[in-house]
Motif scaffolding. Structure first.
Motif, PDB file in Angstrom:
ATOM      1  N   VAL A   1      -9.137  15.764   4.071  1.00  0.00           N
ATOM      2  CA  VAL A   1     -10.436  16.614   3.523  1.00  0.00           C
ATOM      3  C   VAL A   1     -11.658  16.029   5.037  1.00  0.00           C
ATOM      4  CG1 VAL A   1     -12.527  16.587   2.440  1.00  0.00           C
ATOM      5  CG2 VAL A   1     -11.025  16.067   1.209  1.00  0.00           C
ATOM      6  N   VAL A   2     -10.887  14.976   5.798  1.00  0.00           N
ATOM      7  CA  VAL A   2     -11.975  15.199   6.876  1.00  0.00           C
ATOM      8  C   VAL A   2     -11.709  15.709   8.766  1.00  0.00           C
ATOM      9  CG1 VAL A   2     -12.374  13.147   8.647  1.00  0.00           C
ATOM     10  CG2 VAL A   2     -12.242  12.668   6.630  1.00  0.00           C
ATOM     11  N   ALA A   3     -10.462  15.964   8.220  1.00  0.00           N
ATOM     12  CA  ALA A   3      -9.418  16.828   9.379  1.00  0.00           C
ATOM     13  C   ALA A   3      -9.968  18.369   9.302  1.00  0.00           C
ATOM     14  CB  ALA A   3      -8.066  17.179   9.191  1.00  0.00           C
ATOM     15  N   VAL A   4     -10.067  18.603   8.189  1.00  0.00           N
ATOM     16  CA  VAL A   4     -11.248  20.848   7.918  1.00  0.00           C
ATOM     17  C   VAL A   4     -11.741  20.207   7.902  1.00  0.00           C
ATOM     18  CG1 VAL A   4     -11.104  22.391   5.937  1.00  0.00           C
ATOM     19  CG2 VAL A   4      -8.576  20.562   5.936  1.00  0.00           C
ATOM     20  N   VAL A   5     -12.987  19.687   7.498  1.00  0.00           N
ATOM     21  CA  VAL A   5     -13.796  19.464   7.816  1.00  0.00           C
ATOM     22  C   VAL A   5     -14.704  19.077   9.040  1.00  0.00           C
ATOM     23  CG1 VAL A   5     -16.037  18.243   7.921  1.00  0.00           C
ATOM     24  CG2 VAL A   5     -14.973  18.602   5.482  1.00  0.00           C
ATOM     25  N   LEU A   6     -13.608  18.324  10.214  1.00  0.00           N
ATOM     26  CA  LEU A   6     -14.285  18.527  11.475  1.00  0.00           C
ATOM     27  C   LEU A   6     -13.370  19.533  12.434  1.00  0.00           C
ATOM     28  CD1 LEU A   6     -13.107  14.455  11.827  1.00  0.00           C
ATOM     29  CD2 LEU A   6     -15.472  15.978  11.977  1.00  0.00           C
ATOM     30  N   ILE A   7     -12.366  20.151  11.902  1.00  0.00           N
ATOM     31  CA  ILE A   7     -11.819  20.953  12.312  1.00  0.00           C
ATOM     32  C   ILE A   7     -12.469  22.546  12.278  1.00  0.00           C
ATOM     33  CG2 ILE A   7      -9.668  22.481  13.701  1.00  0.00           C
ATOM     34  CD1 ILE A   7      -8.195  19.326  13.205  1.00  0.00           C
ATOM     35  N   GLY A   8     -12.568  22.318  10.929  1.00  0.00           N
ATOM     36  CA  GLY A   8     -12.446  24.255  10.044  1.00  0.00           C
ATOM     37  C   GLY A   8     -13.978  24.610  10.870  1.00  0.00           C
TER      38      GLY A   8
ATOM     39  N   LEU B   1     -19.650  25.298   3.713  1.00  0.00           N
ATOM     40  CA  LEU B   1     -19.115  24.044   2.996  1.00  0.00           C
ATOM     41  C   LEU B   1     -18.355  23.186   3.791  1.00  0.00           C
ATOM     42  CD1 LEU B   1     -17.823  23.241  -0.104  1.00  0.00           C
ATOM     43  CD2 LEU B   1     -16.233  24.184   0.936  1.00  0.00           C
ATOM     44  N   LEU B   2     -17.499  23.770   5.070  1.00  0.00           N
ATOM     45  CA  LEU B   2     -17.593  22.912   6.390  1.00  0.00           C
ATOM     46  C   LEU B   2     -18.145  22.247   6.967  1.00  0.00           C
ATOM     47  CD1 LEU B   2     -14.057  24.878   6.990  1.00  0.00           C
ATOM     48  CD2 LEU B   2     -14.214  23.401   5.452  1.00  0.00           C
ATOM     49  N   SER B   3     -19.158  22.653   7.409  1.00  0.00           N
ATOM     50  CA  SER B   3     -20.851  22.385   7.802  1.00  0.00           C
ATOM     51  C   SER B   3     -21.084  21.230   6.978  1.00  0.00           C
ATOM     52  CB  SER B   3     -21.113  23.197   8.662  1.00  0.00           C
ATOM     53  OG  SER B   3     -22.582  22.457   9.062  1.00  0.00           O
ATOM     54  N   GLY B   4     -21.338  21.698   5.892  1.00  0.00           N
ATOM     55  CA  GLY B   4     -22.317  20.945   5.222  1.00  0.00           C
ATOM     56  C   GLY B   4     -21.533  19.333   4.741  1.00  0.00           C
ATOM     57  N   GLY B   5     -19.884  19.563   4.925  1.00  0.00           N
ATOM     58  CA  GLY B   5     -19.494  18.798   4.411  1.00  0.00           C
ATOM     59  C   GLY B   5     -18.753  17.269   5.419  1.00  0.00           C
ATOM     60  N   ARG B   6     -19.682  17.657   6.903  1.00  0.00           N
ATOM     61  CA  ARG B   6     -19.815  16.963   8.241  1.00  0.00           C
ATOM     62  C   ARG B   6     -21.056  16.345   8.051  1.00  0.00           C
ATOM     63  NH1 ARG B   6     -19.307  20.467  13.606  1.00  0.00           N
ATOM     64  NH2 ARG B   6     -16.605  20.974  13.377  1.00  0.00           N
TER      65      ARG B   6
ATOM     66  N   PHE C   1       0.911  -1.372   0.049  1.00  0.00           N
ATOM     67  CA  PHE C   1       0.009  -0.106   0.190  1.00  0.00           C
ATOM     68  C   PHE C   1       0.663   1.269  -0.059  1.00  0.00           C
ATOM     69  CE2 PHE C   1      -2.663   3.352   2.055  1.00  0.00           C
ATOM     70  CZ  PHE C   1      -3.523   3.174   1.208  1.00  0.00           C
ATOM     71  N   ARG C   2       1.905   1.493   1.271  1.00  0.00           N
ATOM     72  CA  ARG C   2       2.974   2.476   0.761  1.00  0.00           C
ATOM     73  C   ARG C   2       3.798   2.446  -0.323  1.00  0.00           C
ATOM     74  NH1 ARG C   2       6.921   2.141   5.876  1.00  0.00           N
ATOM     75  NH2 ARG C   2       6.628  -0.390   5.069  1.00  0.00           N
ATOM     76  N   GLY C   3       4.031   1.496  -0.767  1.00  0.00           N
ATOM     77  CA  GLY C   3       4.391   2.008  -2.432  1.00  0.00           C
ATOM     78  C   GLY C   3       3.584   1.775  -3.770  1.00  0.00           C
ATOM     79  N   ASN C   4       2.195   2.176  -3.461  1.00  0.00           N
ATOM     80  CA  ASN C   4       1.562   2.829  -4.313  1.00  0.00           C
ATOM     81  C   ASN C   4       1.139   4.144  -4.117  1.00  0.00           C
ATOM     82  OD1 ASN C   4      -0.681   3.338  -5.541  1.00  0.00           O
ATOM     83  ND2 ASN C   4      -1.574   1.082  -5.934  1.00  0.00           N
ATOM     84  N   VAL C   5       1.506   4.681  -4.879  1.00  0.00           N
ATOM     85  CA  VAL C   5       2.313   6.199  -5.297  1.00  0.00           C
ATOM     86  C   VAL C   5       0.553   6.875  -4.779  1.00  0.00           C
ATOM     87  CG1 VAL C   5       2.647   8.892  -5.989  1.00  0.00           C
ATOM     88  CG2 VAL C   5       3.853   6.707  -6.295  1.00  0.00           C
ATOM     89  N   GLY C   6      -0.427   6.610  -5.321  1.00  0.00           N
ATOM     90  CA  GLY C   6      -2.220   6.984  -5.838  1.00  0.00           C
ATOM     91  C   GLY C   6      -2.658   6.577  -4.385  1.00  0.00           C
ATOM     92  N   ALA C   7      -2.092   5.442  -3.738  1.00  0.00           N
ATOM     93  CA  ALA C   7      -3.319   5.314  -2.642  1.00  0.00           C
ATOM     94  C   ALA C   7      -2.200   5.968  -1.939  1.00  0.00           C
ATOM     95  CB  ALA C   7      -2.881   4.218  -2.368  1.00  0.00           C
ATOM     96  N   VAL C   8      -1.462   6.583  -1.346  1.00  0.00           N
ATOM     97  CA  VAL C   8      -1.266   7.650  -0.423  1.00  0.00           C
ATOM     98  C   VAL C   8      -1.235   8.799  -0.950  1.00  0.00           C
ATOM     99  CG1 VAL C   8       1.395   8.156   0.297  1.00  0.00           C
ATOM    100  CG2 VAL C   8       1.026   6.421   0.046  1.00  0.00           C
ATOM    101  N   VAL C   9      -1.640   9.360  -1.943  1.00  0.00           N
ATOM    102  CA  VAL C   9      -1.912  10.446  -1.856  1.00  0.00           C
ATOM    103  C   VAL C   9      -3.676  10.748  -1.762  1.00  0.00           C
ATOM    104  CG1 VAL C   9      -2.594  11.795  -3.960  1.00  0.00           C
ATOM    105  CG2 VAL C   9      -0.400  10.824  -4.124  1.00  0.00           C
ATOM    106  N   GLY C  10      -4.395   9.108  -2.105  1.00  0.00           N
ATOM    107  CA  GLY C  10      -5.235   9.231  -1.817  1.00  0.00           C
ATOM    108  C   GLY C  10      -6.000   9.215  -0.138  1.00  0.00           C
ATOM    109  N   LEU C  11      -4.820   8.315   0.889  1.00  0.00           N
ATOM    110  CA  LEU C  11      -5.021   8.432   2.027  1.00  0.00           C
ATOM    111  C   LEU C  11      -5.215  10.103   2.613  1.00  0.00           C
ATOM    112  CD1 LEU C  11      -5.353   6.613   4.022  1.00  0.00           C
ATOM    113  CD2 LEU C  11      -3.597   6.392   4.272  1.00  0.00           C
ATOM    114  N   VAL C  12      -3.595  10.475   2.102  1.00  0.00           N
ATOM    115  CA  VAL C  12      -3.285  12.268   2.720  1.00  0.00           C
ATOM    116  C   VAL C  12      -4.287  12.806   2.349  1.00  0.00           C
ATOM    117  CG1 VAL C  12      -2.143  13.593   2.276  1.00  0.00           C
ATOM    118  CG2 VAL C  12      -1.106  11.385   2.753  1.00  0.00           C
TER     119      VAL C  12
END
Length: 287
Positions: A33-40, A79-84, A17-28
């Motif tokens: 997105v989740v962090a910004v939506v929750l904290i924003g 946008l952030l509240s709706g993201g939640r 999984f770590r060797g898959n660049v696309g997967a790592v980019v997707g996870l980050v």
């Protein structure tokens, strides 16, 4: 020995999984997105429902980074509240569908006979039901709500997980170590927990990531049609619902570009993570 093999398999999957660049980019990207939506919403100076009639339909500025809507509400806050709400619907509906589909699929594949026939027929029935018609009827009778939306998406999505789980169980139950466990007198529930589920969960887990993206898109689509989240509660779908005139689409892109990008980027990140999990857990797919 068996635990060591399982740890080794998990370490190998994580390395893939770590060797898959696309997967790592997707996870980050998904984590961001989740962090910004929750904290924003906790740190923004403007609330999602605060109305300022002196700042109606303003373009992005230093005060309102994404501009304002028809009633002067800050679009970044909405946008952030709706993201939640959108993420809640996406992950809750996908998790519910995953749980229901996995339980029924394992039960169907393991029990066989009349149980398998009954579950298969119910699965085919749900897959044949026109989902849009069901949503329209139930939303009209019960009234649109977040809870109803989660329930409907889950009930219309579980057959996919059920079929995957059933197909895996049908293969695993014929393997030699399962026959050996049965011959040694091991109880069925122990065989399911120790031998069957470890083979089923990775497969349905990959399908579950796709369900998250589908559920988020379904929420946006249904809310846009007025069948999902209802204003003034915000979601990415309701933000798009509020932009229906050609004048807004052509002259006020700050009203629809951010929620559209949020839906697209979140869906893309979930799909990338799912592809990475598939390649990491499937040696043949990994090449």
């Amino acid at each position: 020995m068996r635990e060591a093999v399982r740890r080794g398999t998990g370490a190998t999957a994580w390395r893939r999984f770590r060797g898959n660049v696309g997967a790592v980019v997707g996870l980050v990207l998904l984590g961001s997105v989740v962090a910004v939506v929750l904290i924003g919403p906790l740190v923004l100076p403007h609330g999602p429902t605060a109305i300022d009639l002196d700042r109606v339909r303003e373009p992005p500025s230093a005060t309102h980074w994404l501009g304002t809507d028809d009633t002067g509400r800050d679009l970044l806050a909405r946008l952030l509240s709706g993201g939640r709400v959108s993420l809640l619907v996406g992950f809750s509906a996908a998790s519910s569908a995953l749980l229901l589909g996995t339980v029924l699929g394992v039960l169907s594949g393991w029990a066989g006979g009349p149980v398998d026939l009954a579950v298969t027929r119910v699965t085919e029935l749900f897959m044949a039901v026109p989902s849009v018609l069901v949503v329209i009827v139930l939303a009209g009778v019960l009234g649109p709500s977040v809870g109803l939306l989660i329930t409907l998406i889950a009930l219309l999505s579980w057959p996919q997980c059920c079929r995957i789980a059933r197909s895996v169980v049908l293969k695993v139950r014929e393997l030699e170590f399962v026959h050996a466990a049965r011959a040694s007198g091991t109880r069925s529930w122990r065989i399911l927990l120790r031998h069957v589920l470890p083979n089923v969960l990775p497969q349905v887990g990959v399908a579950g990531t796709t369900l998250v993206a589908v559920s988020i898109l379904s929420e946006a689509s249904l809310s846009f049609l007025g069948l999902g989240v209802t204003p003034p509660q915000a979601s990415w779908g309701t933000l798009l619902l509020e932009v229906r005139s050609f004048a807004k689409l052509a002259g006020m892109p700050w009203l629809w570009v951010p929620p559209g990008l949020a839906i697209s980027l979140t869906g893309l990140s979930v799909v990338l993570v799912g592809d990475g999990l598939r390649d990491a857990l499937d040696p043949e797919a990994a090449g």
